[in-house]
Design a protein around this motif. Structure first.
Motif, PDB file in Angstrom:
ATOM      1  N   TYR A 116       0.917  -1.348  -0.473  1.00  0.00           N
ATOM      2  CA  TYR A 116      -0.281   0.195   0.132  1.00  0.00           C
ATOM      3  C   TYR A 116       1.123   1.230   0.154  1.00  0.00           C
ATOM      4  CZ  TYR A 116       0.201   0.887   4.886  1.00  0.00           C
ATOM      5  OH  TYR A 116       1.053   0.772   6.171  1.00  0.00           O
ATOM      6  N   LYS A 118       0.748   6.452   0.048  1.00  0.00           N
ATOM      7  CA  LYS A 118       0.134   7.081  -0.067  1.00  0.00           C
ATOM      8  C   LYS A 118      -0.800   7.546  -0.831  1.00  0.00           C
ATOM      9  CE  LYS A 118       3.507   8.966   3.324  1.00  0.00           C
ATOM     10  NZ  LYS A 118       4.760  10.118   3.304  1.00  0.00           N
ATOM     11  N   GLU A 119      -2.115   8.113  -0.816  1.00  0.00           N
ATOM     12  CA  GLU A 119      -3.117   8.442  -1.828  1.00  0.00           C
ATOM     13  C   GLU A 119      -1.987   9.413  -2.786  1.00  0.00           C
ATOM     14  OE1 GLU A 119      -6.391   8.018  -3.723  1.00  0.00           O
ATOM     15  OE2 GLU A 119      -6.636   6.534  -1.967  1.00  0.00           O
ATOM     16  N   SER A 174       5.917  -0.099   7.905  1.00  0.00           N
ATOM     17  CA  SER A 174       4.546   0.665   7.315  1.00  0.00           C
ATOM     18  C   SER A 174       4.981   2.216   8.504  1.00  0.00           C
ATOM     19  CB  SER A 174       3.247   0.773   8.601  1.00  0.00           C
ATOM     20  OG  SER A 174       2.817  -0.564   7.872  1.00  0.00           O
ATOM     21  N   ALA A 178       4.883   5.692   6.153  1.00  0.00           N
ATOM     22  CA  ALA A 178       4.512   6.979   6.245  1.00  0.00           C
ATOM     23  C   ALA A 178       5.650   7.769   5.812  1.00  0.00           C
ATOM     24  CB  ALA A 178       3.408   6.989   8.104  1.00  0.00           C
ATOM     25  N   SER A 184       5.838   2.384  -0.682  1.00  0.00           N
ATOM     26  CA  SER A 184       5.001   1.317  -0.074  1.00  0.00           C
ATOM     27  C   SER A 184       5.254   0.229   0.847  1.00  0.00           C
ATOM     28  CB  SER A 184       5.557   0.610  -1.338  1.00  0.00           C
ATOM     29  OG  SER A 184       6.497  -0.313  -1.497  1.00  0.00           O
ATOM     30  N   VAL A 194      -2.558  -0.347   9.221  1.00  0.00           N
ATOM     31  CA  VAL A 194      -2.596   0.476   7.462  1.00  0.00           C
ATOM     32  C   VAL A 194      -3.990   1.552   8.182  1.00  0.00           C
ATOM     33  CG1 VAL A 194      -3.961   0.433   5.744  1.00  0.00           C
ATOM     34  CG2 VAL A 194      -2.755  -1.446   6.586  1.00  0.00           C
ATOM     35  N   ASP A 198      -3.247   5.531   7.595  1.00  0.00           N
ATOM     36  CA  ASP A 198      -4.286   6.103   6.502  1.00  0.00           C
ATOM     37  C   ASP A 198      -4.565   7.585   7.606  1.00  0.00           C
ATOM     38  OD1 ASP A 198      -5.949   6.247   4.592  1.00  0.00           O
ATOM     39  OD2 ASP A 198      -7.620   6.738   6.660  1.00  0.00           O
ATOM     40  N   VAL A 204      -4.490   6.326   2.363  1.00  0.00           N
ATOM     41  CA  VAL A 204      -3.610   4.972   1.673  1.00  0.00           C
ATOM     42  C   VAL A 204      -4.586   4.704   0.572  1.00  0.00           C
ATOM     43  CG1 VAL A 204      -2.256   5.284   3.476  1.00  0.00           C
ATOM     44  CG2 VAL A 204      -3.996   3.308   3.402  1.00  0.00           C
ATOM     45  N   ARG A 205      -3.587   3.887   0.149  1.00  0.00           N
ATOM     46  CA  ARG A 205      -4.349   2.931  -0.839  1.00  0.00           C
ATOM     47  C   ARG A 205      -4.246   1.696  -0.864  1.00  0.00           C
ATOM     48  NH1 ARG A 205      -7.527   3.151  -6.271  1.00  0.00           N
ATOM     49  NH2 ARG A 205      -7.722   5.135  -5.620  1.00  0.00           N
ATOM     50  N   GLY A 239      -8.311   1.468   2.933  1.00  0.00           N
ATOM     51  CA  GLY A 239      -7.006   1.618   1.912  1.00  0.00           C
ATOM     52  C   GLY A 239      -7.658   0.542   0.603  1.00  0.00           C
TER      53      GLY A 239
END
Length: 319
Positions: A116, A118-119, A174, A178, A184, A194, A198, A204-205, A239
């Motif tokens: 995953y 970041k958006e 993770s 961030a 990723s 997650v 987020d 996040v995606r 996500g």
């Protein structure tokens, strides 16, 4: 210090001491914030509430320590990826020696995992990671190496197509995403970490993979029990913004061969007689189903207590 004393010392260091006369069962898990830790905490809480089983959750640094704890009789139960359990019993992959005392108890649920981002990155699929950085190394959580290999393959990539940034373990990976150290991060769908990331980065995606026969062959060449599943958006699935295909495996409950049959049967009764309550407490566990829990896996033997439980419930083993 031998492995038994090391693992015992680790448990004691976590404050899990109990009176010598107490009959306590432990569930070995990864660190707090991981999906297995959360799932185990919910199941252990239900056991304490609805039975006379006294259960504690005992975190370890990673899968290898968890499996060693079961094999050496330091812990009673653990949740794990069935592929890793198969490797542990055989002494293959990340395991330099066979761990013959591991026994399957039940299939718990399908377990989709992914990378995953970041958006704000604009990436939507694994193929978008070409030239981007991906967490590597995983000295403290080596199971992630094969999983990310499969995820990249299902996106048409290899490790040579991405920038490798070493991370030690799951939670740190993770945090590094961030902070911007890596583009990723690897985690299971529904993981509490997650949701934490987020909230901290503004969204996040999870990245989609290409689910086709060619890619299925690629991921099963990495781990034979991998498969694809489509995951729909849900509040707990942070996500996942639209129906998305994920590399998936089965989560299995394991026990050490030292665990008495009746203890295994009692624990299974707690789980499958309280499916609704467990699923309400943690939605990914709504997939619990006694009818699909007795599944055969290559090289993995079932605990006699589990065999007796399923036979008494009229459940036949499935392929």
């Amino acid at each position: 210090m031998n492995i038994s004393r090391y693992l015992l010392a680790a448990g004691l260091a976590l404050g899990l001491t109990v009176p010598a006369t107490a009959q306590v069962s432990s569930i070995a898990t990864p660190p707090q914030g991981s999906v297995w830790n959360t799932m185990s905490s919910v199941i252990a809480g239900q056991a304490r509430e609805s039975s006379n089983l006294r259960m504690v959750v005992q975190p370890y640094g990673g899968n290898a320590q968890m499996m060693q704890a079961l094999n050496e009789g330091i812990a009673e139960f653990a949740l794990n990826d069935v592929n890793d359990a198969i490797s542990a019993v055989a002494g293959s992959g990340e395991y330099s020696a066979a761990l013959p005392n591991l026994r399957a108890v039940a299939r718990i649920n399908p377990f989709p995992v992914g990378l995953y981002v970041k958006e704000s990155s604009g990436m939507t699929k694994v193929a978008d990671l070409a030239g981007k950085s991906v967490p590597s190394g995983w000295d403290g959580f080596p199971i992630a190496r094969s999983h990310i290999t499969a995820i990249l393959a299902a996106g048409g990539l290899t490790w040579d197509d991405v920038k490798q940034v070493p991370v030690p373990e799951l939670i740190r990976g993770s945090d590094d995403m961030a902070s911007g150290r890596v583009d990723s991060a690897f985690f299971a769908v529904g993981g509490p970490k997650v949701a934490e990331i987020d909230a901290s980065v503004g969204g996040v995606r999870f990245l989609a993979v290409e689910a086709n026969d060619e890619n299925l062959a690629k991921i099963q060449a990495v781990r034979p029990a991998f498969y694809f599943s489509e995951i729909a958006p849900a509040p707990a699935r942070v996500g996942v913004e639209e129906p998305t295909m994920f590399v998936t495996w089965d989560n299995v409950l394991l026990a050490g061969s030292h665990v008495p049959d009746e203890q295994v049967k009692s624990f299974l009764a707690v789980i499958f007689d309280n499916v609704e309550a467990i699923g309400t407490a943690y939605p990914p566990l709504r997939a619990l189903n006694v009818e699909t829990a007795y599944k055969s896996y290559p090289g993995l033997e079932y605990h006699p207590g589990a065999v007796a439980f399923f036979e008494e419930r009229g459940i036949k083993q499935s392929k």
